[in-house]
Design a protein around this motif. Sequence first.
Motif, short mmCIF file in Angstrom:
data_model
loop_
_atom_site.label_atom_id
_atom_site.label_comp_id
_atom_site.label_asym_id
_atom_site.label_seq_id
_atom_site.Cartn_x
_atom_site.Cartn_y
_atom_site.Cartn_z
N PRO A 230 17.43 -4.88 -1.76
CA PRO A 230 16.98 -5.25 -3.10
C PRO A 230 15.30 -5.61 -2.60
N GLY A 231 15.12 -6.76 -2.05
CA GLY A 231 14.28 -7.55 -0.94
C GLY A 231 12.61 -6.03 -0.68
N ALA A 232 13.92 -5.62 0.04
CA ALA A 232 13.56 -4.86 0.86
C ALA A 232 12.19 -4.30 -0.57
N SER A 233 13.38 -3.08 -0.86
CA SER A 233 13.15 -2.14 -1.72
C SER A 233 12.07 -2.81 -3.28
N ILE A 234 11.68 -4.24 -2.56
CA ILE A 234 10.33 -4.23 -4.46
C ILE A 234 9.52 -4.43 -3.50
N ALA A 235 9.79 -5.06 -1.87
CA ALA A 235 8.33 -4.65 -0.93
C ALA A 235 8.05 -3.46 -0.71
N GLU A 236 8.68 -2.42 -1.33
CA GLU A 236 7.99 -1.39 -1.04
C GLU A 236 7.46 -0.81 -1.79
N MET A 237 7.90 -1.27 -3.65
CA MET A 237 6.84 -1.25 -4.68
C MET A 237 5.35 -2.27 -4.27
N VAL A 238 5.63 -2.91 -4.41
CA VAL A 238 4.46 -4.20 -3.64
C VAL A 238 3.04 -3.91 -2.86
N GLU A 239 3.49 -2.78 -2.09
CA GLU A 239 2.75 -2.17 -0.93
C GLU A 239 1.84 -1.05 -1.43
N ALA A 240 2.81 -0.22 -2.14
CA ALA A 240 2.53 0.82 -2.54
C ALA A 240 1.34 0.55 -3.78
N ILE A 241 1.53 -0.67 -4.48
CA ILE A 241 0.24 -1.20 -5.49
C ILE A 241 -1.01 -1.62 -4.73
N VAL A 242 -0.47 -2.52 -3.44
CA VAL A 242 -1.41 -3.31 -3.30
C VAL A 242 -2.66 -2.28 -1.78
N LYS A 243 -1.77 -0.91 -1.90
CA LYS A 243 -2.77 0.12 -0.68
C LYS A 243 -2.48 0.80 -1.19
N ASP A 244 -2.42 1.04 -2.70
CA ASP A 244 -2.67 1.79 -2.90
C ASP A 244 -2.37 3.37 -3.33
N LYS A 245 -0.76 3.24 -2.41
CA LYS A 245 -0.64 4.67 -1.24
C LYS A 245 0.02 5.79 -2.39
N LYS A 246 -0.07 5.53 -3.72
CA LYS A 246 0.22 6.04 -4.17
C LYS A 246 1.43 7.58 -4.13
N ARG A 247 2.92 6.06 -3.64
CA ARG A 247 4.14 7.02 -3.36
C ARG A 247 4.56 7.58 -4.58
N ILE A 248 5.51 8.37 -4.05
CA ILE A 248 6.48 9.02 -5.39
C ILE A 248 7.14 7.93 -4.77
N LEU A 249 7.90 6.93 -6.29
CA LEU A 249 9.15 6.65 -5.39
C LEU A 249 10.27 6.16 -7.41
N PRO A 250 11.31 6.07 -7.07
CA PRO A 250 11.76 6.14 -8.78
C PRO A 250 11.72 3.99 -8.60
N CYS A 251 11.58 4.33 -9.91
CA CYS A 251 11.65 3.12 -10.93
C CYS A 251 11.59 3.53 -12.00
N ALA A 252 12.05 1.58 -12.90
CA ALA A 252 12.25 1.74 -14.29
C ALA A 252 10.94 1.74 -14.87
N ALA A 253 10.41 3.42 -15.45
CA ALA A 253 9.71 3.12 -16.20
C ALA A 253 9.43 3.73 -17.52
N TYR A 254 8.18 3.78 -18.39
CA TYR A 254 8.59 4.22 -19.75
C TYR A 254 7.95 5.21 -19.96
#
Length: 311
Positions: A230-254
Motif C-alpha cells: 500500500p505504501g509503495a502504491s501511494i508513493a507512485e501516486m505522489v510521484e505522478a503528481i509532483v513530477k506531473d508525469k500524467k501516468r495512467i493509473l487505476p485510482c478511486a476517482a469521481y
Amino acid sequence: MTRAKVSIIGAGSVGMATAHWIASKELGDLVLLDVVDGMPQGKALDLLQASPVEGFDSDIKGTNSYEDTKNSDIVIITSGVPRKPGMSRDDLISINAKIVKEVTQNVVKYSPNCILIVVTNPLDAMVFVASKVSNFPKNKIIGMAGILDSTRFRTFIAKELEVSVEDVDAMVLGGHGDTMVPLPRYSTVNGIPITELLPKEKIDALVERRRKGGEEIVNFLKTGSAFYAPGASIAEMVEAIVKDKKRILPCAAYCNAEYDVGGHFVGVPVKLGRNGVEKVMELKLSDEEKESFRKSVEHVKSLVEATEKFL
Ligand code: TXD
C-alpha cells in the motif's frame, strides 16, 4: 523553487511505509501527523536519520499539530483502524468515518489548495467523506486502492509465468473489496494479453487469489493489515503528481457520466498529473465486465448510503 510538501495523517503502518518510499525517492518534504503523543516525532526522527545513508535530502517532521501541515501540496489520509481476521473492510465504517471527517476538517483549514489522497478503509466510502467534508473540486480528491489491487495481481501473474514483474501490467476496476473487477483482457506481459498466455482456469485462480490478496495478509498478521505494497502504491501516486508525469493509473476517482456511474468515487483508470485527476480513461468493456462493474458500483453506493449518517 521549493520541494513539494507532503503531509501524512496517521503515522501507523501504512503512513510510515508511505513515508519511507516517498523519502527514499526524494519526492518532497514530509510531515507526519498522528494523535499519539511523541510517536510521529520519534518515527520521523528515525527515518530522517536514514537520510545520510540513503542519500535523500527530504526534510521529515513528526507532529501532533495540524499547524505543521500548513500549505501542504498533497495530504495523504491513512488515519483510522485496520481490519482484523474475520472482518471485512466494510466493518470499519462507523469508526473510520468519524476519524476521516475530523481529519479532513483539520486538513482543509490549513491546506485549502492541497490534493487529498485518501487511503483509510472502507476506501470508496472514505473518499466520499473527504469529498463531502472538504467540498474540494473533484479532481483534487483521489482514493488509493486500484494500484494496490493491480500490483498484487501483477505479482501473481509474474510468479505464475516466471517473467519479470517489470513486464507485467494489470488493470482492475470498481470498488476496493470483494466486488472489485480485475480485467484479464487488459492485463498484459509486455503487450501480450494474459488471456493468450494462460488457460482460463489459471487466470480464474489468479483472479481469486488477487481478490483475497488483502485477506491473505491479514490472516497471517492477525493484528493489522498490509502496509509495504500500500505504501509503495501511494508513493507512485505522489510521484505522478509532483513530477506531473500524467501516468495512467487505476485510482478511486469521481465519475458521473463516465461509465454511467452517476456521481460516485470508484476505481477507474485515470490520468494523474499536477492537477490530480486530469482525465478519467474510459475502457471498452464486454457485457460481462460491464455487469461486474455495475454490481461493484451498486455496492459502493450502498456503502456511501451507510456512511451518510455519520456526517
Ligand atoms: O488499499 C487501501 N486503500 C488500503 C487501506 C491498504 C492498506 C490499509 N488500508 C487502511 O488504511 C486500513 O484498513 C486502515 O483503515 C488504514 C490505516 O491502516 P494502518 O495499517 O496504517 O493502521 P495503523 O497502523 O493502526 O495506523 C493508523 C494510525 C494510528 O497510528 C492511529 O494513532 C492514527 O492512525 N489515528 C489518527 N491519526 C490522526 N487523527 C486521528 N483522528 C486518528 N485516529 C487514529
